[in-house]
Design a protein around this motif. Structure first.
Motif, PDB file in Angstrom:
ATOM      1  N   PRO A   1      -3.885   6.356   4.667  1.00 18.77           N
ATOM      2  CA  PRO A   1      -4.071   6.163   6.157  1.00 18.77           C
ATOM      3  C   PRO A   1      -4.430   4.520   6.157  1.00 18.77           C
ATOM      4  CG  PRO A   1      -5.338   7.732   5.696  1.00 18.77           C
ATOM      5  CD  PRO A   1      -4.927   7.296   4.320  1.00 18.77           C
ATOM      6  N   ILE A   2      -3.826   3.845   7.116  1.00 17.88           N
ATOM      7  CA  ILE A   2      -3.909   2.363   7.510  1.00 17.88           C
ATOM      8  C   ILE A   2      -4.811   2.280   8.537  1.00 17.88           C
ATOM      9  CG2 ILE A   2      -3.015   0.060   7.808  1.00 17.88           C
ATOM     10  CD1 ILE A   2      -1.994   1.063   5.065  1.00 17.88           C
TER      11      ILE A   2
ATOM     12  N   VAL B   1       0.816  -1.196  -0.123  1.00 15.08           N
ATOM     13  CA  VAL B   1      -0.022  -0.037   0.103  1.00 15.08           C
ATOM     14  C   VAL B   1       0.865   1.164   0.063  1.00 15.08           C
ATOM     15  CG1 VAL B   1      -1.598   1.380   1.210  1.00 15.08           C
ATOM     16  CG2 VAL B   1      -1.920  -1.094   1.189  1.00 15.08           C
ATOM     17  N   VAL B   2       1.923   1.267   0.604  1.00 15.79           N
ATOM     18  CA  VAL B   2       2.902   2.441   1.047  1.00 15.79           C
ATOM     19  C   VAL B   2       3.504   2.701  -0.179  1.00 15.79           C
ATOM     20  CG1 VAL B   2       4.936   3.342   2.037  1.00 15.79           C
ATOM     21  CG2 VAL B   2       2.936   2.059   3.427  1.00 15.79           C
ATOM     22  N   LYS B   3       3.706   1.661  -1.166  1.00 14.78           N
ATOM     23  CA  LYS B   3       4.520   1.830  -2.480  1.00 14.78           C
ATOM     24  C   LYS B   3       3.608   2.664  -3.544  1.00 14.78           C
ATOM     25  CE  LYS B   3       7.521  -1.958  -2.921  1.00 14.78           C
ATOM     26  NZ  LYS B   3       7.914  -3.396  -3.373  1.00 14.78           N
TER      27      LYS B   3
ATOM     28  N   ARG C   1       3.929   1.030  11.667  1.00 14.13           N
ATOM     29  CA  ARG C   1       4.257   2.651  11.427  1.00 14.13           C
ATOM     30  C   ARG C   1       5.923   2.682  10.984  1.00 14.13           C
ATOM     31  NH1 ARG C   1       1.340   5.104  16.637  1.00 14.13           N
ATOM     32  NH2 ARG C   1      -0.726   5.376  15.777  1.00 14.13           N
ATOM     33  N   GLU C   2       6.650   1.645  10.760  1.00 16.94           N
ATOM     34  CA  GLU C   2       8.082   1.604  10.509  1.00 16.94           C
ATOM     35  C   GLU C   2       7.790   1.779   8.956  1.00 16.94           C
ATOM     36  OE1 GLU C   2      10.158  -1.823  11.378  1.00 16.94           O
ATOM     37  OE2 GLU C   2       9.821  -1.750  13.770  1.00 16.94           O
ATOM     38  N   TYR C   3       6.604   1.866   8.447  1.00 22.97           N
ATOM     39  CA  TYR C   3       6.511   1.774   6.629  1.00 22.97           C
ATOM     40  C   TYR C   3       5.593   2.624   6.365  1.00 22.97           C
ATOM     41  CZ  TYR C   3       8.543  -2.879   7.876  1.00 22.97           C
ATOM     42  OH  TYR C   3       9.001  -3.963   8.293  1.00 22.97           O
ATOM     43  N   ALA C   4       4.555   2.703   7.004  1.00 18.12           N
ATOM     44  CA  ALA C   4       3.394   3.721   6.970  1.00 18.12           C
ATOM     45  C   ALA C   4       3.365   4.946   7.843  1.00 18.12           C
ATOM     46  CB  ALA C   4       2.115   3.044   6.850  1.00 18.12           C
ATOM     47  N   ARG C   5       2.829   6.115   7.348  1.00 17.14           N
ATOM     48  CA  ARG C   5       3.062   7.331   8.085  1.00 17.14           C
ATOM     49  C   ARG C   5       1.755   7.441   8.934  1.00 17.14           C
ATOM     50  NH1 ARG C   5       6.044  11.462   5.992  1.00 17.14           N
ATOM     51  NH2 ARG C   5       4.691  13.237   6.357  1.00 17.14           N
ATOM     52  N   TYR C   6       0.781   6.887   8.600  1.00 14.27           N
ATOM     53  CA  TYR C   6      -0.761   6.897   9.377  1.00 14.27           C
ATOM     54  C   TYR C   6      -1.128   5.606   9.508  1.00 14.27           C
ATOM     55  CZ  TYR C   6       0.384  11.741   7.762  1.00 14.27           C
ATOM     56  OH  TYR C   6       0.943  12.720   7.488  1.00 14.27           O
ATOM     57  N   VAL C   7      -1.136   5.278  10.720  1.00 14.62           N
ATOM     58  CA  VAL C   7      -1.927   3.813  11.175  1.00 14.62           C
ATOM     59  C   VAL C   7      -2.503   3.999  12.455  1.00 14.62           C
ATOM     60  CG1 VAL C   7      -1.161   1.376  11.948  1.00 14.62           C
ATOM     61  CG2 VAL C   7       0.384   2.634  10.359  1.00 14.62           C
ATOM     62  N   TYR C   8      -3.979   3.496  12.555  1.00  8.80           N
ATOM     63  CA  TYR C   8      -4.797   3.670  13.406  1.00  8.80           C
ATOM     64  C   TYR C   8      -5.297   2.239  13.662  1.00  8.80           C
ATOM     65  CZ  TYR C   8      -4.714   8.403  11.424  1.00  8.80           C
ATOM     66  OH  TYR C   8      -4.549   9.680  11.012  1.00  8.80           O
ATOM     67  N   LEU C   9      -5.569   2.105  15.108  1.00  8.53           N
ATOM     68  CA  LEU C   9      -6.191   1.018  15.628  1.00  8.53           C
ATOM     69  C   LEU C   9      -7.524   1.007  15.932  1.00  8.53           C
ATOM     70  CD1 LEU C   9      -5.778  -2.014  16.480  1.00  8.53           C
ATOM     71  CD2 LEU C   9      -5.021  -1.081  18.994  1.00  8.53           C
ATOM     72  N   PHE C  10      -8.301   0.245  15.416  1.00  5.94           N
ATOM     73  CA  PHE C  10      -9.980   0.169  15.785  1.00  5.94           C
ATOM     74  C   PHE C  10     -10.133  -1.086  16.708  1.00  5.94           C
ATOM     75  CE2 PHE C  10      -9.490   3.181  12.444  1.00  5.94           C
ATOM     76  CZ  PHE C  10     -10.829   3.952  12.604  1.00  5.94           C
TER      77      PHE C  10
END
Length: 397
Positions: free
Chosen positions: A48-49, A40-42, A79-88
């Motif tokens: 946002p993840i 996804v990051v590529k 978050r080592e790969y994506a800038r915005y990670v959220y937990l639901f």
């Protein structure tokens, strides 16, 4: 193949459409999650993840559910790969906040707002961090809540249908056609909203049982179920009569997420001889709100009960209290307790939860929880309690 999914994500992003990607995290899927997020990051590092902590419903095994702390650690990895990670699906977790990817400062504050949901609790958000980093966004945060007429959201109807199934199972309704007919009746009569109100009190919970027994032709069985619960609650009342009432804080997920004052769980606490401290909260949420540690310290509960719906391992509860500086009687005296799944809200098994609460709040009262559970399971599930394999579904025995 997942290729069409990634292809479509790229097409949407390239067309200037806002895209968020949801991934489900269950135990054992860590490697797959990392691979997915890397792909996804590529496409775009700004996507946002949304990590959905797996909640086992239906036939799913409870062992597949990761704890909230373990899920936060998974988010840290992503978050080592994506800038915005959220937990639901994780009440009380701070991982719903938007943090500056450069310095980590909280930019947007949110809280759990029902499964798969979140709401902004600071509407004066400035999108530029004090370090100078600007969070990409479009539009502004609405200052008023918009409620579409007739729209209850995805959670309330599905939970209501599970509650109906939990009750009709105890009425020996196994026929799927009958279950579907009952569901359609509730939906067409707009009874779901009424149901959610009635199941917040023990007295009106009986009315829901009686209504379901009437429309399914199981009036006798319904009367048996009501009589059984009334008999056991009367016995509990006799056990705790004149007992000193410990102060009880009822939470969900983590110690930082307090259930609303009018929730059924607080009614159970009163019935079991406790005094709920989930009162006069600063606002109301779904099904509660997130507070800071100082608020909990001020309440100073003697006991902390953790909901049987969205729970977290007991050792994690104590670790969170230590990390957050939660210093109350319940922590000092090791009186944090996890309610067994579906023994509080949403199922006639709440009568077993009452016995569990009595054992927690009044250890001097002699209650045989296993005996009570065995009797209930034999009479209403026609099986031994020893064979029970519950998960987060209200109806699964």
């Amino acid at each position: 193949s997942s290729e069409p999914v990634f292809r479509n994500i790229k097409k949407l992003v390239d067309s200037g459409i806002h895209v968020e990607v949801t991934v489900v995290y269950e135990k054992g899927s860590e490697e797959d999650l990392v691979k997915t997020v890397k792909r996804v990051v590529k496409i775009s590092p700004e996507i946002p993840i949304l990590v959905m902590r797996f909640i086992p419903f239906g036939p799913a095994d409870l062992a597949l559910e990761p704890g909230i702390r373990a899920s936060e650690e998974m988010c840290d990895k992503l978050r080592e790969y994506a800038r915005y990670v959220y937990l639901f699906n994780s009440p009380g977790s701070s991982y719903l906040q938007t943090r500056c990817p450069e310095c980590g400062q909280v930019i947007v504050r949110r809280e759990f707002y029902g499964p798969m949901g979140a709401r902004v609790i600071d509407k004066s958000t400035q999108w530029t961090c004090s370090c100078g980093c600007t969070i990409p966004h479009t539009g502004t945060i609405a200052q008023e809540t918009y409620q579409e007429e007739g729209m209850m959201g995805g959670y309330r109807p599905t939970r209501a249908l599970e509650i109906i199934k939990a009750i009709t199972t105890c009425l020996d309704i196994q026929d799927e056609k009958t279950s579907a007919k009952v569901w359609m009746d509730f939906i067409s009569q707009n009874y779901i909203d009424i149901l959610h109100k009635k199941i917040q009190k023990i007295e009106t919970f009986y009315e829901v049982i009686a209504h379901l027994a009437e429309i399914t032709g199981t009036v006798h069985k319904g009367a048996q179920l009501i009589s059984y619960i009334q008999d056991r609650t009367a016995y509990i009342s006799s056990l705790v009569q004149n007992k000193q009432r410990p102060r009880v804080l009822y939470v969900m997920g983590t110690p930082l997420f307090l259930l609303n004052e009018d929730r059924f769980e607080n009614a159970m606490v009163r019935a079991a001889g406790g005094e709920p401290v989930n009162i006069n909260l600063p606002r109301k949420g779904k099904p509660g709100i997130m507070v800071d540690p100082a608020f909990i310290n001020q309440l100073n509960p003697d006991v902390i009960m953790v909901s049987g719906f969205l729970a977290t391992p007991l050792e994690d509860m104590y670790a969170i209290c230590e990390e957050q500086g939660i210093d109350v009687n319940a922590v000092r005296n090791h009186r944090i307790h996890l309610m067994p799944p579906s023994w509080d809200f949403g199922s006639p098994r709440f009568v077993l939860g009452l016995f569990y609460l009595v054992s927690v709040l009044h250890p001097d009262c002699t209650v045989d929880i296993v005996k009570e559970a065995e009797q209930f399971y034999q009479q209403f599930y026609h099986m031994s309690y020893a064979k029970a394999k519950p998960n987060r579904s209200f109806f699964r025995a």
